[in-house]
Design a protein around this motif. Structure first.
Motif, PDB file in Angstrom:
ATOM      1  N   LEU A  60      44.775  35.695  45.892  1.00 25.14           N
ATOM      2  CA  LEU A  60      45.135  34.699  45.039  1.00 25.14           C
ATOM      3  C   LEU A  60      45.531  35.247  43.704  1.00 25.14           C
ATOM      4  CD1 LEU A  60      41.639  32.453  45.399  1.00 25.14           C
ATOM      5  CD2 LEU A  60      44.000  31.749  46.081  1.00 25.14           C
ATOM      6  N   GLU A  61      47.056  34.919  43.236  1.00 26.45           N
ATOM      7  CA  GLU A  61      47.540  35.437  42.356  1.00 26.45           C
ATOM      8  C   GLU A  61      48.061  34.724  41.161  1.00 26.45           C
ATOM      9  OE1 GLU A  61      50.542  38.101  43.430  1.00 26.45           O
ATOM     10  OE2 GLU A  61      49.296  39.102  45.154  1.00 26.45           O
ATOM     11  N   PRO A  62      47.255  34.874  39.860  1.00 24.02           N
ATOM     12  CA  PRO A  62      47.907  33.917  38.734  1.00 24.02           C
ATOM     13  C   PRO A  62      49.090  34.571  37.983  1.00 24.02           C
ATOM     14  CG  PRO A  62      45.892  35.817  38.290  1.00 24.02           C
ATOM     15  CD  PRO A  62      46.128  35.685  39.627  1.00 24.02           C
ATOM     16  N   TYR A  63      49.777  33.763  37.664  1.00 25.44           N
ATOM     17  CA  TYR A  63      50.978  34.077  36.828  1.00 25.44           C
ATOM     18  C   TYR A  63      51.329  33.283  36.015  1.00 25.44           C
ATOM     19  CZ  TYR A  63      53.456  31.151  40.046  1.00 25.44           C
ATOM     20  OH  TYR A  63      53.922  29.955  40.779  1.00 25.44           O
ATOM     21  N   LEU A  64      52.290  33.448  35.009  1.00 23.98           N
ATOM     22  CA  LEU A  64      52.799  32.444  33.676  1.00 23.98           C
ATOM     23  C   LEU A  64      54.211  32.128  34.434  1.00 23.98           C
ATOM     24  CD1 LEU A  64      51.968  34.247  30.504  1.00 23.98           C
ATOM     25  CD2 LEU A  64      51.090  32.262  31.323  1.00 23.98           C
ATOM     26  N   GLU A  65      54.201  30.752  34.331  1.00 27.37           N
ATOM     27  CA  GLU A  65      55.528  30.021  34.781  1.00 27.37           C
ATOM     28  C   GLU A  65      56.267  29.657  33.429  1.00 27.37           C
ATOM     29  OE1 GLU A  65      56.111  27.207  38.417  1.00 27.37           O
ATOM     30  OE2 GLU A  65      55.188  26.429  36.735  1.00 27.37           O
ATOM     31  N   LYS A  66      57.777  29.958  33.491  1.00 27.63           N
ATOM     32  CA  LYS A  66      58.386  29.415  32.313  1.00 27.63           C
ATOM     33  C   LYS A  66      58.273  28.297  31.787  1.00 27.63           C
ATOM     34  CE  LYS A  66      63.193  29.999  30.467  1.00 27.63           C
ATOM     35  NZ  LYS A  66      64.689  30.402  30.782  1.00 27.63           N
ATOM     36  N   GLY A  67      57.973  27.916  30.562  1.00 34.24           N
ATOM     37  CA  GLY A  67      57.927  26.545  29.958  1.00 34.24           C
ATOM     38  C   GLY A  67      56.378  26.066  30.001  1.00 34.24           C
ATOM     39  N   ALA A  69      52.259  27.065  29.327  1.00 38.43           N
ATOM     40  CA  ALA A  69      51.452  27.770  28.650  1.00 38.43           C
ATOM     41  C   ALA A  69      50.041  28.146  29.472  1.00 38.43           C
ATOM     42  CB  ALA A  69      51.276  27.267  27.369  1.00 38.43           C
ATOM     43  N   GLN A  70      50.050  27.662  30.434  1.00 43.47           N
ATOM     44  CA  GLN A  70      48.663  27.856  31.240  1.00 43.47           C
ATOM     45  C   GLN A  70      49.184  28.924  32.632  1.00 43.47           C
ATOM     46  OE1 GLN A  70      47.633  23.783  31.832  1.00 43.47           O
ATOM     47  NE2 GLN A  70      46.082  23.778  30.072  1.00 43.47           N
ATOM     48  N   LEU A  71      47.928  29.177  32.933  1.00 43.64           N
ATOM     49  CA  LEU A  71      47.918  29.984  34.274  1.00 43.64           C
ATOM     50  C   LEU A  71      48.324  29.194  35.375  1.00 43.64           C
ATOM     51  CD1 LEU A  71      45.110  32.796  34.228  1.00 43.64           C
ATOM     52  CD2 LEU A  71      47.413  33.137  33.721  1.00 43.64           C
ATOM     53  N   VAL A  72      49.167  29.605  36.356  1.00 41.46           N
ATOM     54  CA  VAL A  72      49.368  29.049  37.505  1.00 41.46           C
ATOM     55  C   VAL A  72      49.264  29.885  38.818  1.00 41.46           C
ATOM     56  CG1 VAL A  72      50.997  27.267  36.811  1.00 41.46           C
ATOM     57  CG2 VAL A  72      52.078  29.269  37.360  1.00 41.46           C
ATOM     58  N   PHE A  73      48.988  29.462  40.020  1.00 45.11           N
ATOM     59  CA  PHE A  73      48.635  30.452  41.086  1.00 45.11           C
ATOM     60  C   PHE A  73      49.442  30.393  42.397  1.00 45.11           C
ATOM     61  CE2 PHE A  73      45.026  29.499  38.281  1.00 45.11           C
ATOM     62  CZ  PHE A  73      44.454  30.777  38.257  1.00 45.11           C
ATOM     63  N   CYS A  74      49.514  31.431  42.960  1.00 44.51           N
ATOM     64  CA  CYS A  74      50.163  31.486  44.134  1.00 44.51           C
ATOM     65  C   CYS A  74      49.387  32.182  45.341  1.00 44.51           C
ATOM     66  CB  CYS A  74      51.545  32.029  44.187  1.00 44.51           C
ATOM     67  SG  CYS A  74      51.461  33.933  43.838  1.00 44.51           S
ATOM     68  N   LEU A  75      49.454  31.937  46.629  1.00 49.99           N
ATOM     69  CA  LEU A  75      48.997  32.846  47.194  1.00 49.99           C
ATOM     70  C   LEU A  75      49.804  33.445  48.327  1.00 49.99           C
ATOM     71  CD1 LEU A  75      45.686  31.158  49.556  1.00 49.99           C
ATOM     72  CD2 LEU A  75      47.421  32.557  50.693  1.00 49.99           C
ATOM     73  N   LYS A  76      49.465  34.665  48.562  1.00 50.21           N
ATOM     74  CA  LYS A  76      50.153  35.770  49.130  1.00 50.21           C
ATOM     75  C   LYS A  76      49.314  36.184  50.469  1.00 50.21           C
ATOM     76  CE  LYS A  76      52.583  38.810  47.247  1.00 50.21           C
ATOM     77  NZ  LYS A  76      53.092  40.027  46.369  1.00 50.21           N
ATOM     78  N   ALA A  77      50.178  36.369  51.778  1.00 44.86           N
ATOM     79  CA  ALA A  77      49.374  36.779  52.866  1.00 44.86           C
ATOM     80  C   ALA A  77      49.742  38.389  52.582  1.00 44.86           C
ATOM     81  CB  ALA A  77      50.171  36.204  54.026  1.00 44.86           C
ATOM     82  N   LEU A  78      48.614  39.118  53.119  1.00 43.90           N
ATOM     83  CA  LEU A  78      48.549  40.627  52.951  1.00 43.90           C
ATOM     84  C   LEU A  78      48.406  41.178  54.335  1.00 43.90           C
ATOM     85  CD1 LEU A  78      46.611  41.142  49.542  1.00 43.90           C
ATOM     86  CD2 LEU A  78      49.121  40.993  49.926  1.00 43.90           C
ATOM     87  N   SER A  79      47.919  40.470  55.202  1.00 40.64           N
ATOM     88  CA  SER A  79      47.881  40.911  56.423  1.00 40.64           C
ATOM     89  C   SER A  79      48.706  41.075  57.539  1.00 40.64           C
ATOM     90  CB  SER A  79      46.652  39.926  57.418  1.00 40.64           C
ATOM     91  OG  SER A  79      46.433  40.634  58.751  1.00 40.64           O
ATOM     92  N   ARG A  80      49.102  42.298  57.957  1.00 39.73           N
ATOM     93  CA  ARG A  80      50.205  42.633  59.062  1.00 39.73           C
ATOM     94  C   ARG A  80      49.981  42.028  60.300  1.00 39.73           C
ATOM     95  NH1 ARG A  80      53.559  46.689  57.162  1.00 39.73           N
ATOM     96  NH2 ARG A  80      52.902  47.908  55.408  1.00 39.73           N
ATOM     97  N   LYS A  81      48.694  41.775  60.691  1.00 42.21           N
ATOM     98  CA  LYS A  81      48.293  41.274  62.034  1.00 42.21           C
ATOM     99  C   LYS A  81      48.265  39.487  62.063  1.00 42.21           C
ATOM    100  CE  LYS A  81      45.967  45.512  62.986  1.00 42.21           C
ATOM    101  NZ  LYS A  81      44.602  46.061  63.393  1.00 42.21           N
ATOM    102  N   GLY A  82      47.363  38.775  61.162  1.00 45.47           N
ATOM    103  CA  GLY A  82      47.328  37.647  61.307  1.00 45.47           C
ATOM    104  C   GLY A  82      48.354  36.879  60.243  1.00 45.47           C
ATOM    105  N   VAL A  97      53.179  31.589  48.349  1.00 46.47           N
ATOM    106  CA  VAL A  97      53.599  30.060  48.327  1.00 46.47           C
ATOM    107  C   VAL A  97      52.843  29.498  46.957  1.00 46.47           C
ATOM    108  CG1 VAL A  97      51.853  29.185  49.753  1.00 46.47           C
ATOM    109  CG2 VAL A  97      53.619  27.696  49.126  1.00 46.47           C
ATOM    110  N   PRO A  98      53.391  28.734  46.199  1.00 46.78           N
ATOM    111  CA  PRO A  98      52.820  28.520  44.785  1.00 46.78           C
ATOM    112  C   PRO A  98      51.489  27.305  45.298  1.00 46.78           C
ATOM    113  CG  PRO A  98      54.943  28.372  44.713  1.00 46.78           C
ATOM    114  CD  PRO A  98      54.711  28.595  46.108  1.00 46.78           C
ATOM    115  N   LEU A  99      50.564  27.478  44.400  1.00 48.28           N
ATOM    116  CA  LEU A  99      49.518  26.398  44.666  1.00 48.28           C
ATOM    117  C   LEU A  99      49.537  25.141  44.053  1.00 48.28           C
ATOM    118  CD1 LEU A  99      46.250  28.813  45.153  1.00 48.28           C
ATOM    119  CD2 LEU A  99      47.897  28.105  46.892  1.00 48.28           C
ATOM    120  N   ARG A 100      49.036  24.217  44.625  1.00 49.32           N
ATOM    121  CA  ARG A 100      49.077  22.841  44.065  1.00 49.32           C
ATOM    122  C   ARG A 100      47.698  22.526  43.431  1.00 49.32           C
ATOM    123  NH1 ARG A 100      51.503  19.906  49.498  1.00 49.32           N
ATOM    124  NH2 ARG A 100      49.162  19.795  49.853  1.00 49.32           N
TER     125      ARG A 100
END
Length: 204
Positions: A60-67, A69-82, A97-100
Motif C-alpha cells: 500500500l503506497e501513499p503519495y502526493l497527487e498534483k493539486g 494536499a492530502q495523501l492518496v494511495f495506490c496498491l502495487k503487486a509485488l509477487s512474481r508468482k501470484g 492501481v490507484p485506490l478509491r
C-alpha cells in the motif's frame, strides 16, 4: 497542534483458514509515508502466514497527487508468482492501481476491504484492522467486468455480487472497545476490536 492522520480501515476475511490466517495482525498499525509491505517475510510490515503468499506480496503506497494536499494511495503487486485483484482489476508483478474510497482486494484466498478516511497529515497514516466472520467479496474479478467467465482462474474465487451498505456496518461497530482487542463475534468468528482514538488524533 498535530495534524490528524489518514485512516485506512482494513477488514480481512479468509473463507477456510479463518482467524488463524491473521494471527499476527495488530489491531492498529501506524506507518510513515513510505510503502507498507504485506507478505510473509520478516521485513513485511503486515505479516500473514498463508499458503502461496510471497515474502513481499503487495504494498500500500501513499503519495502526493498534483493539486491534492492530502495523501492518496495506490496498491502495487509485488509477487512474481501470484496476482492480486483490486476492484475487479487483475494486477501482476509490479503493476499498480490507484485506490478509491472503498476498495475490494483479493489475493491468496484473502478477502480485504480497504476504506480510506482522509486526514491532513503528510508524514504518516494509520491502519485499523478488523477480522470479518462474513465474506467481503464475491467473484472479485467480476466487480467491474462482465467478462469474468473468460478470465483464467488460478485461484478459484468465492462469488461476486456487490455488497449492500449493510455489509459495511462492521467498520463502525458500536461494540468496539479499547479494553478487549480480541473477542468472539456473534457469528462464530473472531474480531479484532479497534481503538477509538490514536495518539495522533486518528479515530480508529
Amino acid at each position: 497542534m498535530e495534524r490528524p492522520l489518514t485512516v485506512l480501515r482494513v477488514s480481512l476475511h479468509h473463507p477456510t483458514l479463518g482467524p488463524a490466517a491473521f494471527a499476527n495482525v495488530p489491531p492498529q498499525l501506524q506507518h510513515d509515508a513510505s510503502p507498507l509491505l504485506v507478505g510473509r517475510g520478516q521485513d513485511a510490515h503486515l505479516q500473514l502466514q498463508l499458503p502461496h503468499l510471497s515474502r513481499r506480496h503487495l504494498s500500500l503506497e501513499p503519495y502526493l497527487e498534483k493539486g491534492n494536499a492530502q495523501l492518496v494511495f495506490c496498491l502495487k503487486a509485488l509477487s512474481r508468482k501470484g496476482c492480486v485483484w483490486v476492484n475487479g482489476l487483475m494486477l501482476r508483478y509490479l503493476e499498480q492501481v490507484p485506490l478509491r474510497i472503498i476498495n475490494r482486494v483479493f489475493f491468496c484466498g484473502v478477502q480485504m476491504l480497504v476504506h480510506i478516511e482522509e486526514g491532513t497529515s503528510l508524514e504518516a497514516f494509520v491502519c485499523c484492522f478488523h477480522l470479518s466472520p462474513s465474506p467481503l467479496i464475491y467473484r472479485p474479478e467480476a466487480e467491474e467486468t462482465d467478462e469474468w467467465e473468460s478470465i483464467p482462474q488460478k485461484h478459484p474465487p468465492p462469488g461476486s455480487e456487490e455488497q449492500t451498505p449493510g455489509h459495511l456496518a462492521f467498520l463502525y461497530s458500536p461494540s468496539q472497545t479499547r479494553d478487549s482487542p480480541l473477542q468472539p463475534s456473534h457469528e462464530g468468528g473472531t474480531e479484532i476490536q479497534l481503538q477509538r482514538e490514536s495518539p495522533n488524533g486518528a479515530l480508529c
